[in-house]
Motif scaffolding. Structure first.
Motif, PDB file in Angstrom:
ATOM      1  N   LYS A   1      -6.554  11.280   3.684  1.00 30.56           N
ATOM      2  CA  LYS A   1      -7.285  10.802   4.865  1.00 30.56           C
ATOM      3  C   LYS A   1      -7.034   9.322   5.127  1.00 30.56           C
ATOM      4  N   LEU A   2      -5.758   8.947   4.976  1.00 29.33           N
ATOM      5  CA  LEU A   2      -5.322   7.591   5.261  1.00 29.33           C
ATOM      6  C   LEU A   2      -4.404   7.601   6.479  1.00 29.33           C
ATOM      7  N   LYS A   3      -4.214   6.452   7.084  1.00 28.22           N
ATOM      8  CA  LYS A   3      -3.330   6.345   8.242  1.00 28.22           C
ATOM      9  C   LYS A   3      -2.071   5.586   7.843  1.00 28.22           C
ATOM     10  N   LEU A   4      -0.921   6.212   8.027  1.00 32.54           N
ATOM     11  CA  LEU A   4       0.361   5.584   7.723  1.00 32.54           C
ATOM     12  C   LEU A   4       0.915   4.930   8.992  1.00 32.54           C
ATOM     13  N   LYS A   5       0.985   3.610   8.983  1.00 31.69           N
ATOM     14  CA  LYS A   5       1.556   2.885  10.113  1.00 31.69           C
ATOM     15  C   LYS A   5       3.067   2.783   9.936  1.00 31.69           C
ATOM     16  N   PHE A   6       3.788   3.133  10.989  1.00 29.74           N
ATOM     17  CA  PHE A   6       5.253   3.207  10.879  1.00 29.74           C
ATOM     18  C   PHE A   6       5.863   1.854  10.541  1.00 29.74           C
ATOM     19  N   ILE A   7       5.314   0.771  11.063  1.00 28.27           N
ATOM     20  CA  ILE A   7       5.846  -0.551  10.754  1.00 28.27           C
ATOM     21  C   ILE A   7       5.669  -0.872   9.277  1.00 28.27           C
ATOM     22  N   HIS A   8       4.585  -0.399   8.678  1.00 23.38           N
ATOM     23  CA  HIS A   8       4.374  -0.595   7.247  1.00 23.38           C
ATOM     24  C   HIS A   8       5.378   0.224   6.443  1.00 23.38           C
ATOM     25  N   PHE A   9       5.671   1.423   6.941  1.00 21.06           N
ATOM     26  CA  PHE A   9       6.665   2.261   6.268  1.00 21.06           C
ATOM     27  C   PHE A   9       8.038   1.606   6.298  1.00 21.06           C
ATOM     28  N   LEU A  10       8.435   1.060   7.433  1.00 19.17           N
ATOM     29  CA  LEU A  10       9.749   0.411   7.519  1.00 19.17           C
ATOM     30  C   LEU A  10       9.821  -0.814   6.611  1.00 19.17           C
ATOM     31  N   ALA A  11       8.737  -1.596   6.579  1.00 20.17           N
ATOM     32  CA  ALA A  11       8.710  -2.759   5.683  1.00 20.17           C
ATOM     33  C   ALA A  11       8.806  -2.314   4.234  1.00 20.17           C
ATOM     34  N   PHE A  12       8.126  -1.224   3.914  1.00 19.30           N
ATOM     35  CA  PHE A  12       8.193  -0.666   2.558  1.00 19.30           C
ATOM     36  C   PHE A  12       9.620  -0.268   2.196  1.00 19.30           C
TER      37      PHE A  12
ATOM     38  N   ALA B   1       0.831  -1.200   0.000  1.00 22.34           N
ATOM     39  CA  ALA B   1       0.000   0.000   0.000  1.00 22.34           C
ATOM     40  C   ALA B   1       0.870   1.256   0.000  1.00 22.34           C
ATOM     41  N   VAL B   2       1.898   1.279   0.845  1.00 22.93           N
ATOM     42  CA  VAL B   2       2.803   2.433   0.886  1.00 22.93           C
ATOM     43  C   VAL B   2       3.523   2.587  -0.452  1.00 22.93           C
ATOM     44  N   ASP B   3       3.905   1.479  -1.040  1.00 19.66           N
ATOM     45  CA  ASP B   3       4.588   1.511  -2.333  1.00 19.66           C
ATOM     46  C   ASP B   3       3.720   2.166  -3.396  1.00 19.66           C
ATOM     47  N   PHE B   4       2.440   1.821  -3.423  1.00 13.83           N
ATOM     48  CA  PHE B   4       1.521   2.425  -4.393  1.00 13.83           C
ATOM     49  C   PHE B   4       1.456   3.938  -4.202  1.00 13.83           C
ATOM     50  N   VAL B   5       1.284   4.375  -2.951  1.00  8.80           N
ATOM     51  CA  VAL B   5       1.175   5.813  -2.687  1.00  8.80           C
ATOM     52  C   VAL B   5       2.481   6.522  -3.044  1.00  8.80           C
TER      53      VAL B   5
ATOM     54  N   PHE C   1       8.728  11.869   5.133  1.00  7.81           N
ATOM     55  CA  PHE C   1       8.086  13.180   5.030  1.00  7.81           C
ATOM     56  C   PHE C   1       7.649  13.509   3.602  1.00  7.81           C
ATOM     57  N   PHE C   2       8.010  12.650   2.664  1.00  7.83           N
ATOM     58  CA  PHE C   2       7.459  12.721   1.310  1.00  7.83           C
ATOM     59  C   PHE C   2       6.091  12.043   1.277  1.00  7.83           C
ATOM     60  N   ILE C   3       5.996  10.904   1.979  1.00  4.92           N
ATOM     61  CA  ILE C   3       4.778  10.097   1.930  1.00  4.92           C
ATOM     62  C   ILE C   3       3.731  10.555   2.935  1.00  4.92           C
ATOM     63  N   TYR C   4       4.147  10.886   4.140  1.00  5.22           N
ATOM     64  CA  TYR C   4       3.208  11.169   5.224  1.00  5.22           C
ATOM     65  C   TYR C   4       2.182  12.259   4.879  1.00  5.22           C
ATOM     66  N   PRO C   5       2.590  13.408   4.301  1.00 10.94           N
ATOM     67  CA  PRO C   5       1.586  14.435   3.978  1.00 10.94           C
ATOM     68  C   PRO C   5       0.551  13.958   2.968  1.00 10.94           C
ATOM     69  N   VAL C   6       0.961  13.044   2.093  1.00  8.50           N
ATOM     70  CA  VAL C   6       0.019  12.513   1.102  1.00  8.50           C
ATOM     71  C   VAL C   6      -1.010  11.628   1.801  1.00  8.50           C
ATOM     72  N   TYR C   7      -0.559  10.784   2.711  1.00  8.99           N
ATOM     73  CA  TYR C   7      -1.485   9.983   3.505  1.00  8.99           C
ATOM     74  C   TYR C   7      -2.479  10.888   4.230  1.00  8.99           C
TER      75      TYR C   7
END
Length: 362
Positions: A323-334, A171-175, A313-319
């Motif tokens: 109106k999506l929630k970015l989980k930090f563990i998902h970001f690290l896996a990404f 999901a993070v990869d797509f965004v 900080f590139f991805i978080y503002p887009v989430y």
């Protein structure tokens, strides 16, 4: 020496993120005028596990009933997709289902299915999504409101369900990738788009000769975008709008991810110099991260942390915007996932361009 090379590469990578961010934040005015007639097209092949949630979401679209048609193209499915579609749309006048009766020109697979759908479409604006996707009730109207008489193409952002870490990294990869696509396009440079959330004026499609009038590509969505852009006749917009968000199902295993990335990589080889430069700096940065244990120092560690922070900080503002929630563990896996596939991609794509997708080989 390693630190200097890493710093230079990371500087260019960071500059790209800044440029993409500037483009992605571009705001477009929406029209408040009369809504045009639209055609929503879904090409479906062997989607018995996904098609009903997709149809249910499409059935809930908020749009004038006399101005919307939803065309489901059953791309010669060998499972129960066709029966599920026919049973669902029975008595629903805005739906229609077809099986491609002909091969149009040199087209194959999904591209041929889409071309058959567009051929019978009556809408002024064509919207496309995939059978493994769910759209929001406001999706169609949100996208269409970005069209004025000079607009030929409007792209959208897709994310994925993210109940597990494996799903979340996808999901993070797509965004991440689609924010880059939006940023580049809004600055006038088409680098990518995604066919499960895109739209175009039918006249723009006809102006490039349709899919049959352009060279065949396994990434038919990006191919069409580039051809419309080449006309220099229409505005192309890629807004970050939560109302235009589409949610797709993530891939279930690594084998499917392998073929998805290879398909995208083969399509990406059709990019121009700017597209290759974007990839080169991304590739070099991620390759240096993999090499960093052999040249480890405190400065290298700082550079890696800077890279992670830049991506976050590139991805978080887009989430937040979507109106999506970015989980930090998902970001690290990404981040691990991104580093590995970017470095491996040339070794997957360059030896051969054979693609396996939906039971077909290209």
């Amino acid at each position: 020496m390693f630190e200097i090379i890493f710093l230079i590469s990371l500087s260019f990578y960071f500059a790209e993120l800044v440029i993409f961010t500037i483009g992605a934040r571009k705001v477009y005015q929406k029209s408040n005028g009369v809504l045009p007639a639209i055609s929503v097209i879904v090409a479906a092949r062997n989607e018995e596990e996904n098609i009903l949630p997709c149809l249910e979401a499409l059935d809930k679209l908020i749009y004038p009933e006399d101005k919307i048609e939803i065309i489901i193209v059953n791309d010669h499915s060998t499972d129960s997709t066709g029966n599920l579609v026919e049973n669902f749309i029975k008595g629903k006048n805005k739906f229609k289902s077809i099986v491609p009766a002909e091969q149009i020109g040199h087209l194959k697979g999904k591209t041929n299915a889409l071309a058959n759908g567009v051929k019978i479409a009556k809408g002024e604006i064509i919207l496309t999504t995939d059978a493994d996707c769910k759209v929001s009730p406001a999706w169609a109207e949100t996208i269409v409101r970005y069209y004025d008489e000079d607009t030929g193409f409007v792209g959208g952002i897709t994310t994925q369900t993210d109940k597990t870490v494996f799903e979340g990294m996808q999901a993070v990869d797509f965004v991440y990738l689609l924010t880059m696509a939006a940023g580049a396009q809004n600055l006038g440079k088409p680098l990518s788009c995604i066919g499960n959330n895109m739209s175009y004026r039918k006249q723009a499609y006809l102006d490039v000769g349709g899919y049959e009038g352009i060279p065949f590509s396994i990434t038919e969505d990006f191919n069409l975008l580039r051809e419309i852009d080449k006309l220099k006749k229409y505005k192309i917009k890629y807004p970050l709008d939560p109302g235009a968000l589409v949610v797709s199902n993530p891939l279930s295993d690594w084998k499917s991810i392998y073929w998805q990335k290879k398909r995208w990589g083969v399509g990406g080889m059709e990019s121009d110099l700017i597209g290759y430069l974007v990839f080169v700096w991304g590739y070099l940065t991620h390759a240096l991260i993999l090499l960093s244990p052999f040249f480890f120092s405190v400065n290298v560690l700082y550079l890696i942390f800077f890279k992670l922070a830049a991506d976050y900080f590139f991805i978080y503002p887009v989430y937040k915007k979507l109106k999506l929630k970015l989980k930090f563990i998902h970001f690290l896996a990404f981040e691990i996932y991104l580093t590995l596939y970017v470095v491996l991609l040339p070794f997957i794509v360059l030896p051969n361009r054979k693609i396996k997708w939906k039971g077909r080989t290209y």
